[in-house]
Design a protein around this motif. Structure first.
Motif, PDB file in Angstrom:
ATOM      1  N   PHE A   1      75.984 -24.001-113.174  1.00  0.00           N
ATOM      2  CA  PHE A   1      77.215 -24.609-112.676  1.00  0.00           C
ATOM      3  C   PHE A   1      77.703 -23.851-111.436  1.00  0.00           C
ATOM      4  CE2 PHE A   1      81.765 -25.226-112.391  1.00  0.00           C
ATOM      5  CZ  PHE A   1      81.892 -26.586-112.568  1.00  0.00           C
ATOM      6  N   LYS A   2      77.653 -22.533-111.480  1.00  0.00           N
ATOM      7  CA  LYS A   2      78.087 -21.723-110.335  1.00  0.00           C
ATOM      8  C   LYS A   2      77.200 -21.982-109.113  1.00  0.00           C
ATOM      9  CE  LYS A   2      80.270 -17.860-112.824  1.00  0.00           C
ATOM     10  NZ  LYS A   2      81.397 -18.660-113.144  1.00  0.00           N
ATOM     11  N   ILE A   3      75.917 -22.215-109.344  1.00  0.00           N
ATOM     12  CA  ILE A   3      74.999 -22.515-108.238  1.00  0.00           C
ATOM     13  C   ILE A   3      75.366 -23.864-107.611  1.00  0.00           C
ATOM     14  CG2 ILE A   3      72.597 -23.103-107.692  1.00  0.00           C
ATOM     15  CD1 ILE A   3      71.797 -20.890-109.742  1.00  0.00           C
ATOM     16  N   MET A   4      75.700 -24.846-108.437  1.00  0.00           N
ATOM     17  CA  MET A   4      76.123 -26.148-107.898  1.00  0.00           C
ATOM     18  C   MET A   4      77.395 -25.978-107.064  1.00  0.00           C
ATOM     19  SD  MET A   4      75.241 -28.902-110.942  1.00  0.00           S
ATOM     20  CE  MET A   4      76.390 -28.209-112.093  1.00  0.00           C
ATOM     21  N   GLU A   5      78.349 -25.225-107.595  1.00  0.00           N
ATOM     22  CA  GLU A   5      79.598 -24.971-106.853  1.00  0.00           C
ATOM     23  C   GLU A   5      79.315 -24.274-105.528  1.00  0.00           C
ATOM     24  OE1 GLU A   5      83.530 -24.205-109.516  1.00  0.00           O
ATOM     25  OE2 GLU A   5      82.060 -22.599-109.489  1.00  0.00           O
ATOM     26  N   GLU A   6      78.474 -23.260-105.592  1.00  0.00           N
ATOM     27  CA  GLU A   6      78.133 -22.505-104.391  1.00  0.00           C
ATOM     28  C   GLU A   6      77.527 -23.428-103.333  1.00  0.00           C
ATOM     29  OE1 GLU A   6      75.333 -18.670-103.359  1.00  0.00           O
ATOM     30  OE2 GLU A   6      76.007 -18.915-105.440  1.00  0.00           O
ATOM     31  N   PHE A   7      76.642 -24.311-103.771  1.00  0.00           N
ATOM     32  CA  PHE A   7      76.033 -25.267-102.844  1.00  0.00           C
ATOM     33  C   PHE A   7      77.098 -26.141-102.191  1.00  0.00           C
ATOM     34  CE2 PHE A   7      74.499 -29.649-102.186  1.00  0.00           C
ATOM     35  CZ  PHE A   7      73.630 -29.403-101.138  1.00  0.00           C
ATOM     36  N   VAL A   8      77.983 -26.680-102.997  1.00  0.00           N
ATOM     37  CA  VAL A   8      79.014 -27.587-102.476  1.00  0.00           C
ATOM     38  C   VAL A   8      79.850 -26.882-101.413  1.00  0.00           C
ATOM     39  CG1 VAL A   8      81.084 -28.904-103.066  1.00  0.00           C
ATOM     40  CG2 VAL A   8      79.076 -29.024-104.542  1.00  0.00           C
ATOM     41  N   TYR A   9      80.158 -25.618-101.644  1.00  0.00           N
ATOM     42  CA  TYR A   9      80.992 -24.898-100.680  1.00  0.00           C
ATOM     43  C   TYR A   9      80.259 -24.515 -99.402  1.00  0.00           C
ATOM     44  CZ  TYR A   9      84.803 -24.956-103.964  1.00  0.00           C
ATOM     45  OH  TYR A   9      85.800 -25.381-104.804  1.00  0.00           O
ATOM     46  N   THR A  10      78.930 -24.730 -99.354  1.00  0.00           N
ATOM     47  CA  THR A  10      78.198 -24.516 -98.105  1.00  0.00           C
ATOM     48  C   THR A  10      78.266 -25.744 -97.201  1.00  0.00           C
ATOM     49  OG1 THR A  10      76.052 -25.361 -98.899  1.00  0.00           O
ATOM     50  CG2 THR A  10      76.514 -22.994 -99.243  1.00  0.00           C
ATOM     51  N   LEU A  11      78.716 -26.867 -97.748  1.00  0.00           N
ATOM     52  CA  LEU A  11      78.736 -28.123 -96.995  1.00  0.00           C
ATOM     53  C   LEU A  11      79.982 -28.225 -96.121  1.00  0.00           C
ATOM     54  CD1 LEU A  11      77.679 -30.583 -99.848  1.00  0.00           C
ATOM     55  CD2 LEU A  11      76.208 -29.430 -98.183  1.00  0.00           C
ATOM     56  N   GLU A  12      79.824 -28.965 -95.043  1.00  0.00           N
ATOM     57  CA  GLU A  12      80.982 -29.266 -94.192  1.00  0.00           C
ATOM     58  C   GLU A  12      81.923 -30.176 -94.969  1.00  0.00           C
ATOM     59  OE1 GLU A  12      79.976 -30.878 -90.345  1.00  0.00           O
ATOM     60  OE2 GLU A  12      78.161 -29.664 -90.266  1.00  0.00           O
ATOM     61  N   ASN A  13      83.179 -30.163 -94.585  1.00  0.00           N
ATOM     62  CA  ASN A  13      84.144 -31.053 -95.231  1.00  0.00           C
ATOM     63  C   ASN A  13      83.831 -32.492 -94.852  1.00  0.00           C
ATOM     64  OD1 ASN A  13      85.665 -29.115 -96.586  1.00  0.00           O
ATOM     65  ND2 ASN A  13      86.801 -28.625 -94.730  1.00  0.00           N
ATOM     66  N   ASN A  14      83.381 -33.255 -95.815  1.00  0.00           N
ATOM     67  CA  ASN A  14      83.104 -34.677 -95.596  1.00  0.00           C
ATOM     68  C   ASN A  14      83.134 -35.379 -96.955  1.00  0.00           C
ATOM     69  OD1 ASN A  14      80.601 -34.245 -96.890  1.00  0.00           O
ATOM     70  ND2 ASN A  14      79.526 -33.947 -94.959  1.00  0.00           N
ATOM     71  N   SER A  15      82.843 -36.659 -96.947  1.00  0.00           N
ATOM     72  CA  SER A  15      82.951 -37.434 -98.193  1.00  0.00           C
ATOM     73  C   SER A  15      81.950 -36.968 -99.249  1.00  0.00           C
ATOM     74  CB  SER A  15      82.771 -38.928 -97.905  1.00  0.00           C
ATOM     75  OG  SER A  15      81.494 -39.164 -97.343  1.00  0.00           O
ATOM     76  N   THR A  16      80.774 -36.523 -98.854  1.00  0.00           N
ATOM     77  CA  THR A  16      79.791 -36.036 -99.832  1.00  0.00           C
ATOM     78  C   THR A  16      80.322 -34.795-100.535  1.00  0.00           C
ATOM     79  OG1 THR A  16      77.942 -36.934 -98.578  1.00  0.00           O
ATOM     80  CG2 THR A  16      77.431 -35.184-100.148  1.00  0.00           C
ATOM     81  N   LYS A  17      80.888 -33.881 -99.779  1.00  0.00           N
ATOM     82  CA  LYS A  17      81.448 -32.667-100.377  1.00  0.00           C
ATOM     83  C   LYS A  17      82.552 -33.030-101.374  1.00  0.00           C
ATOM     84  CE  LYS A  17      83.354 -28.137 -99.236  1.00  0.00           C
ATOM     85  NZ  LYS A  17      83.556 -27.173 -98.134  1.00  0.00           N
ATOM     86  N   ILE A  18      83.395 -33.953-101.001  1.00  0.00           N
ATOM     87  CA  ILE A  18      84.500 -34.372-101.878  1.00  0.00           C
ATOM     88  C   ILE A  18      83.953 -35.011-103.159  1.00  0.00           C
ATOM     89  CG2 ILE A  18      86.443 -35.990-102.088  1.00  0.00           C
ATOM     90  CD1 ILE A  18      86.904 -35.429 -99.025  1.00  0.00           C
ATOM     91  N   ARG A  19      82.940 -35.879-103.030  1.00  0.00           N
ATOM     92  CA  ARG A  19      82.349 -36.520-104.206  1.00  0.00           C
ATOM     93  C   ARG A  19      81.712 -35.490-105.138  1.00  0.00           C
ATOM     94  NH1 ARG A  19      80.653 -40.210-100.461  1.00  0.00           N
ATOM     95  NH2 ARG A  19      78.476 -39.576-100.610  1.00  0.00           N
ATOM     96  N   LEU A  20      81.024 -34.503-104.555  1.00  0.00           N
ATOM     97  CA  LEU A  20      80.378 -33.477-105.376  1.00  0.00           C
ATOM     98  C   LEU A  20      81.408 -32.582-106.067  1.00  0.00           C
ATOM     99  CD1 LEU A  20      77.381 -32.529-103.064  1.00  0.00           C
ATOM    100  CD2 LEU A  20      77.281 -33.787-105.224  1.00  0.00           C
ATOM    101  N   LEU A  21      82.474 -32.222-105.352  1.00  0.00           N
ATOM    102  CA  LEU A  21      83.545 -31.419-105.958  1.00  0.00           C
ATOM    103  C   LEU A  21      84.205 -32.183-107.101  1.00  0.00           C
ATOM    104  CD1 LEU A  21      85.305 -29.687-102.939  1.00  0.00           C
ATOM    105  CD2 LEU A  21      84.138 -28.567-104.849  1.00  0.00           C
ATOM    106  N   THR A  22      84.448 -33.455-106.873  1.00  0.00           N
ATOM    107  CA  THR A  22      85.058 -34.297-107.907  1.00  0.00           C
ATOM    108  C   THR A  22      84.146 -34.369-109.132  1.00  0.00           C
ATOM    109  OG1 THR A  22      86.209 -35.564-106.212  1.00  0.00           O
ATOM    110  CG2 THR A  22      86.009 -36.585-108.375  1.00  0.00           C
ATOM    111  N   ALA A  23      82.848 -34.488-108.900  1.00  0.00           N
ATOM    112  CA  ALA A  23      81.886 -34.537-110.007  1.00  0.00           C
ATOM    113  C   ALA A  23      81.931 -33.245-110.822  1.00  0.00           C
ATOM    114  CB  ALA A  23      80.475 -34.769-109.467  1.00  0.00           C
ATOM    115  N   LEU A  24      82.049 -32.121-110.143  1.00  0.00           N
ATOM    116  CA  LEU A  24      82.066 -30.831-110.834  1.00  0.00           C
ATOM    117  C   LEU A  24      83.375 -30.597-111.599  1.00  0.00           C
ATOM    118  CD1 LEU A  24      80.370 -28.502-108.200  1.00  0.00           C
ATOM    119  CD2 LEU A  24      79.387 -29.400-110.318  1.00  0.00           C
TER     120      LEU A  24
END
Length: 140
Positions: free
Chosen positions: A73-96
């Protein structure tokens, strides 16, 4: 002992696919078989040779264990925080942040175009680091 990148990749892939993985301390021989905890329908007879080899040499083999879910789970979070702020990042954060974060993250990443490959590369590198850390701790 130095373990090749190819062997590290193989172990990381096998762990990800639900296998138990062992490496010989002296020869770096890798022995894998389906993890019965993750594959309850597994018939040990199908893996008799591999299981026997590890049992006979139990003092010579090191088991490499799979990453526990809290670390995944921490690895998924870490990945998401490497992304630029965009809709994909928001969708992944929401999923987590919601229920069933692993399933929802997988669904979102599988439908995210190029981000899917970025995720696989990121996860593979983290899995290899995980394997390397275990080997470093056990091969000295």
């Amino acid at each position: 002992m130095e373990v090749s990148r190819e062997i590290l990749n193989d172990i990381a892939d096998s762990l990800e696919a639900g296998f138990k993985c062992f490496i010989h301390k002296d020869t770096c021989e890798v022995v894998t078989y389906l993890n019965p905890d993750q594959n309850p329908d597994m018939d040990p007879k199908d893996w008799k040779e591999e299981i026997g080899k590890v049992r006979k040499g139990k003092n010579k083999f090191i088991e490499i264990v799979r990453i526990e879910s809290s670390k995944s789970f921490k690895i998924m979070e870490e990945f998401v925080y490497t992304l630029e702020n965009n809709s994909t990042k928001i969708r992944l954060l929401t999923a987590l942040e919601g229920q069933k974060p692993f399933a929802n993250f997988k669904h979102q990443i599988d439908n995210s175009g190029d981000y899917r490959e970025l995720w696989f590369t990121f996860r593979r590198n983290k899995n290899i680091e995980w394997v390397q850390d275990q080997l470093s701790a056990n091969l000295h």
